[in-house]
Motif scaffolding. Structure first.
Motif, short mmCIF file in Angstrom:
data_model
loop_
_atom_site.label_atom_id
_atom_site.label_comp_id
_atom_site.label_asym_id
_atom_site.label_seq_id
_atom_site.Cartn_x
_atom_site.Cartn_y
_atom_site.Cartn_z
N ALA A 1 -54.15 -7.24 -12.90
CA ALA A 1 -53.83 -7.62 -11.52
C ALA A 1 -53.88 -9.13 -11.30
N ALA A 2 -54.63 -9.83 -12.13
CA ALA A 2 -54.75 -11.29 -11.98
C ALA A 2 -53.65 -12.05 -12.71
N GLU A 3 -52.91 -11.38 -13.58
CA GLU A 3 -51.83 -12.04 -14.33
C GLU A 3 -50.57 -12.12 -13.49
N PRO A 4 -49.79 -13.19 -13.66
CA PRO A 4 -48.49 -13.22 -12.97
C PRO A 4 -47.56 -12.18 -13.58
N PRO A 5 -46.64 -11.63 -12.78
CA PRO A 5 -45.67 -10.68 -13.35
C PRO A 5 -44.85 -11.36 -14.43
N ARG A 6 -44.42 -10.58 -15.40
CA ARG A 6 -43.65 -11.13 -16.52
C ARG A 6 -42.30 -11.66 -16.08
N ARG A 7 -41.64 -10.93 -15.21
CA ARG A 7 -40.32 -11.35 -14.73
C ARG A 7 -40.05 -10.62 -13.42
N PRO A 8 -39.16 -11.18 -12.62
CA PRO A 8 -38.81 -10.50 -11.37
C PRO A 8 -38.12 -9.16 -11.65
N THR A 9 -38.21 -8.29 -10.70
CA THR A 9 -37.58 -6.98 -10.82
C THR A 9 -36.07 -7.12 -10.84
N ALA A 10 -35.45 -6.36 -11.70
CA ALA A 10 -33.98 -6.30 -11.74
C ALA A 10 -33.56 -4.96 -11.16
N LEU A 11 -32.64 -4.99 -10.24
CA LEU A 11 -32.14 -3.76 -9.64
C LEU A 11 -31.16 -3.12 -10.59
N ARG A 12 -31.42 -1.90 -10.99
CA ARG A 12 -30.52 -1.12 -11.84
C ARG A 12 -30.20 0.14 -11.06
N ASP A 13 -29.00 0.19 -10.50
CA ASP A 13 -28.64 1.28 -9.62
C ASP A 13 -27.21 1.71 -9.91
N GLU A 14 -27.06 2.95 -10.28
CA GLU A 14 -25.74 3.48 -10.62
C GLU A 14 -24.75 3.37 -9.46
N LEU A 15 -25.23 3.57 -8.23
CA LEU A 15 -24.33 3.47 -7.08
C LEU A 15 -23.74 2.07 -6.98
N PHE A 16 -24.51 1.04 -7.26
CA PHE A 16 -24.00 -0.31 -7.19
C PHE A 16 -22.87 -0.53 -8.20
N VAL A 17 -23.00 0.06 -9.39
CA VAL A 17 -21.94 -0.04 -10.39
C VAL A 17 -20.69 0.68 -9.88
N LYS A 18 -20.88 1.84 -9.27
CA LYS A 18 -19.74 2.59 -8.73
C LYS A 18 -19.05 1.81 -7.61
N ILE A 19 -19.82 1.15 -6.76
CA ILE A 19 -19.23 0.33 -5.69
C ILE A 19 -18.50 -0.86 -6.31
N GLN A 20 -19.08 -1.46 -7.33
CA GLN A 20 -18.43 -2.58 -8.02
C GLN A 20 -17.06 -2.16 -8.56
N ALA A 21 -16.95 -0.90 -8.99
CA ALA A 21 -15.72 -0.41 -9.62
C ALA A 21 -14.86 0.44 -8.68
N MET A 22 -15.13 0.41 -7.39
CA MET A 22 -14.50 1.34 -6.46
C MET A 22 -13.04 1.06 -6.16
N ASP A 23 -12.58 -0.15 -6.36
CA ASP A 23 -11.19 -0.49 -6.03
C ASP A 23 -10.25 0.43 -6.81
N GLY A 24 -9.36 1.08 -6.09
CA GLY A 24 -8.44 2.03 -6.70
C GLY A 24 -8.93 3.47 -6.65
N VAL A 25 -10.17 3.65 -6.19
CA VAL A 25 -10.74 5.00 -6.03
C VAL A 25 -10.53 5.41 -4.58
N ASP A 26 -10.34 6.68 -4.35
CA ASP A 26 -10.17 7.20 -2.99
C ASP A 26 -11.38 6.77 -2.15
N PRO A 27 -11.15 6.06 -1.04
CA PRO A 27 -12.27 5.61 -0.20
C PRO A 27 -13.15 6.76 0.31
N ALA A 28 -12.56 7.95 0.46
CA ALA A 28 -13.35 9.10 0.91
C ALA A 28 -14.44 9.45 -0.10
#
Length: 187
Positions: free
Chosen positions: A83-110
């Protein structure tokens, strides 16, 4: 960080069985460190083998015997050092939905809208659960009273982070839906 420190931190609340710990993880730690019951049981065995926790068997009549786990002084010392040590690195968000949104162009908006609405449903469910935990912790006190009177405030502070995260996800989802609606209207 490994599951080790999340388990040790959960045991600061006191003695618990593996089943009880899995419920603690589900309610109060899952917002920042999820774990399956199988992962917890493996980790409990490992920590007991390292002398960081102790296990005792409780005899039960109509159920299988259960093991109750507590922190040892070595476990408390290890957790204090961590608990006294600094964190090794900041948290990285790994979220499948974000990848899907990144690739959504050309996909049915519905389809994209359904995915975002589903995430909103999950976020609302988690937020509702976190708010119930907060109400239980506060037990009629104001937040200021709780934070000044409680022996342990760490669980409350991490709960606040989980609440803020789910609220942010809901705001983001609402914005995504508004943009999708606007684009459909223009198209």
């Amino acid at each position: 960080m490994s599951l080790k420190y999340a388990v040790l931190a959960a045991l600061l609340e006191g003695e618990a069985s593996g089943y009880e710990l899995s419920k603690v993880f589900d309610v109060s730690l899952a917002n920042f460190w999820p774990a399956t019951p199988q992962q917890l049981y493996r980790e409990l065995e490992r920590l007991a083998g390292e002398g960081l926790i102790e296990a005792r068997v409780v005899q039960q009549e109509r159920r299988p015997n259960k093991r109750m786990f507590t922190l040892t002084e070595a476990g408390r010392a290890d957790l204090r050092s961590f608990a006294a040590e600094p964190p090794r690195r900041p948290t990285a968000l790994r979220d499948e939905l974000f990848v899907k949104i990144q690739a959504m162009d050309g996909v049915d908006p519905a389809v994209t809208r359904e995915l975002v609405e589903e995430r909103m449903s999950w976020a609302r469910g988690k937020l509702d659960r976190y708010l119930r935990v907060r109400d239980r912790l506060l037990d009629g006190r104001t937040e200021e009273e709780y934070l000044s009177e409680s022996d342990r405030i760490g669980p409350y502070l991490t709960l606040m982070g989980g609440i803020a995260f789910e609220e942010a996800i809901l705001r983001w989802c609402e914005r995504v839906l508004a943009v999708l609606k606007q684009r459909v209207a223009l198209g």
